[in-house]
Enzyme design. Structure first.
Site, PDB file in Angstrom:
ATOM      1  N   LYS A  15       0.836  -1.214   0.000  1.00  0.00           N
ATOM      2  CA  LYS A  15       0.000   0.000   0.000  1.00  0.00           C
ATOM      3  C   LYS A  15       0.866   1.257   0.000  1.00  0.00           C
ATOM      4  O   LYS A  15       0.604   2.186  -0.730  1.00  0.00           O
ATOM      5  CB  LYS A  15      -0.880   0.085   1.267  1.00  0.00           C
ATOM      6  CG  LYS A  15      -1.891  -1.001   1.436  1.00  0.00           C
ATOM      7  CD  LYS A  15      -2.850  -0.680   2.583  1.00  0.00           C
ATOM      8  CE  LYS A  15      -2.203  -0.568   3.953  1.00  0.00           C
ATOM      9  NZ  LYS A  15      -1.589  -1.809   4.459  1.00  0.00           N
ATOM     10  N   ARG A  90      -8.756   1.511   9.582  1.00  0.00           N
ATOM     11  CA  ARG A  90      -8.345   0.162   9.948  1.00  0.00           C
ATOM     12  C   ARG A  90      -9.421  -0.539  10.769  1.00  0.00           C
ATOM     13  O   ARG A  90      -9.248  -1.702  11.129  1.00  0.00           O
ATOM     14  CB  ARG A  90      -7.070   0.224  10.762  1.00  0.00           C
ATOM     15  CG  ARG A  90      -5.793  -0.024   9.926  1.00  0.00           C
ATOM     16  CD  ARG A  90      -4.649  -0.024  10.883  1.00  0.00           C
ATOM     17  NE  ARG A  90      -3.436  -0.635  10.470  1.00  0.00           N
ATOM     18  CZ  ARG A  90      -2.451  -0.036   9.814  1.00  0.00           C
ATOM     19  NH1 ARG A  90      -2.587   1.178   9.380  1.00  0.00           N
ATOM     20  NH2 ARG A  90      -1.317  -0.687   9.592  1.00  0.00           N
ATOM     21  N   ARG A 127      11.795  -6.208   5.330  1.00  0.00           N
ATOM     22  CA  ARG A 127      11.581  -4.803   5.006  1.00  0.00           C
ATOM     23  C   ARG A 127      12.493  -3.871   5.811  1.00  0.00           C
ATOM     24  O   ARG A 127      12.605  -4.000   7.022  1.00  0.00           O
ATOM     25  CB  ARG A 127      10.116  -4.474   5.306  1.00  0.00           C
ATOM     26  CG  ARG A 127       9.699  -3.099   4.883  1.00  0.00           C
ATOM     27  CD  ARG A 127       8.216  -3.030   4.736  1.00  0.00           C
ATOM     28  NE  ARG A 127       7.529  -3.011   6.014  1.00  0.00           N
ATOM     29  CZ  ARG A 127       6.235  -2.724   6.122  1.00  0.00           C
ATOM     30  NH1 ARG A 127       5.522  -2.480   5.055  1.00  0.00           N
ATOM     31  NH2 ARG A 127       5.659  -2.704   7.292  1.00  0.00           N
ATOM     32  N   ARG A 157      12.218  -2.180  10.601  1.00  0.00           N
ATOM     33  CA  ARG A 157      11.209  -1.433  11.364  1.00  0.00           C
ATOM     34  C   ARG A 157      10.938  -2.182  12.655  1.00  0.00           C
ATOM     35  O   ARG A 157      10.816  -3.398  12.646  1.00  0.00           O
ATOM     36  CB  ARG A 157       9.926  -1.380  10.534  1.00  0.00           C
ATOM     37  CG  ARG A 157       9.536   0.001  10.133  1.00  0.00           C
ATOM     38  CD  ARG A 157       8.370  -0.034   9.202  1.00  0.00           C
ATOM     39  NE  ARG A 157       7.113  -0.326   9.874  1.00  0.00           N
ATOM     40  CZ  ARG A 157       5.925  -0.158   9.305  1.00  0.00           C
ATOM     41  NH1 ARG A 157       5.850   0.292   8.069  1.00  0.00           N
ATOM     42  NH2 ARG A 157       4.817  -0.436   9.949  1.00  0.00           N
ATOM     43  N   ARG A 168       0.465  -8.279  14.008  1.00  0.00           N
ATOM     44  CA  ARG A 168      -0.151  -7.286  13.113  1.00  0.00           C
ATOM     45  C   ARG A 168      -1.060  -7.945  12.091  1.00  0.00           C
ATOM     46  O   ARG A 168      -2.110  -7.413  11.733  1.00  0.00           O
ATOM     47  CB  ARG A 168       0.941  -6.472  12.416  1.00  0.00           C
ATOM     48  CG  ARG A 168       1.611  -5.502  13.382  1.00  0.00           C
ATOM     49  CD  ARG A 168       2.867  -4.913  12.805  1.00  0.00           C
ATOM     50  NE  ARG A 168       2.611  -4.027  11.696  1.00  0.00           N
ATOM     51  CZ  ARG A 168       3.437  -3.857  10.676  1.00  0.00           C
ATOM     52  NH1 ARG A 168       4.564  -4.524  10.620  1.00  0.00           N
ATOM     53  NH2 ARG A 168       3.143  -3.027   9.727  1.00  0.00           N
TER      54      ARG A 168
END
Ligand code: AMP
Length: 223
Positions: A15, A90, A127, A157, A168
């Site tokens: 996204k 969300r 990532r 991250r 998550r």
């Protein structure tokens, strides 16, 4: 007509990357609630201090705080001509608040990026972001490469740690996946395959927006 685009999809679906690219080519702001929160954490504001622990656990910041942030951001002049919203809503409560915020504005175009679970876990584990400016590094980047934007150091991250990634994804299924049901009855909803190469996803995104835009016109005629 303003292009008001909302990107749905699980963490790791792309996204952020796709929103950024699309917003840049159209000259409209990309509004990422994750980026806004990370900036607040970086600056040590009140919201940032409270959000940090929640984000580090992979949980969601309260609807009240998030709705306030987005309401204020969408009222700014640069969002009047369109925007790309990434990471909000969300929850269904956030989605219905957004409908109220959007009352009297051009309809939302909603694109859901679909990616299989195993691929998400793989992507999130690898990532990297810049420690200094928070920019996402390209998927192929290694931790020894400098940030392309500011030359800062690339790090994982904090919420991409494996246990947090699984949390998550769980939170996504429980709280955010119902948004697909919420939006999919609208003529302006489309879904695209996010497991393809980024250029293909970008091309599908443009096609989906065009198709959804004609849905928006039909909706406008009706309403
Ligand atoms: P993201 O960069 O979109 O993956 O967001 C990173 C983290 O920020 C999430 O895991 C949440 O803790 C928090 N966050 C971002 N957007 C929202 C939102 N709309 N509602 C609640 N929490 C959010």
């Amino acid at each position: 007509m303003a292009l008001n685009l909302l990107m749905l999809g699980p963490p790791g679906a792309g996204k952020g990357t796709q929103s950024e690219r699309f917003a840049r080519t159209r000259g409209i702001p990309k509004i990422s609630t994750g980026d806004i929160l990370r900036e607040a954490v970086h600056e040590g504001t009140d919201v940032g201090r409270r959000a940090k622990a929640i984000m580090d656990r992979g949980e969601l910041v309260s609807d009240e705080v998030m709705i306030g942030i987005v309401r204020e951001r969408l009222e700014r002049a640069d969002a009047r001509g369109g925007f790309v919203l990434d990471g909000f809503p969300r929850t269904v409560a956030q989605a219905s608040a957004l409908d109220r915020i959007m009352d009297g504005r051009d309809p939302l175009i909603v694109v859901d990026i679909v990616v299989p679970e195993e691929e998400l876990v793989r992507r999130l584990g690898g990532r990297l972001i810049c420690e200094n400016c928070g920019a996402n590094a390209p998927m192929a980047a290694t931790a020894t490469a400098p940030c392309l934007k500011c030359g800062g150091r690339l790090v994982q991250r904090a919420d991409d740690d494996q246990a947090v990634v699984l949390e998550r994804l769980k939170v996504y299924h429980r709280m955010s996946e119902p948004l697909v049901e919420y939006y999919k009855i609208r003529p302006t909803f489309r879904s695209i395959d996010g497991a393809q190469a980024p250029d293909r996803v970008a091309a599908d995104l443009v096609a989906a927006i065009e198709a959804a835009g004609s849905g928006a016109l039909r909706q406008g005629v009706k309403g």
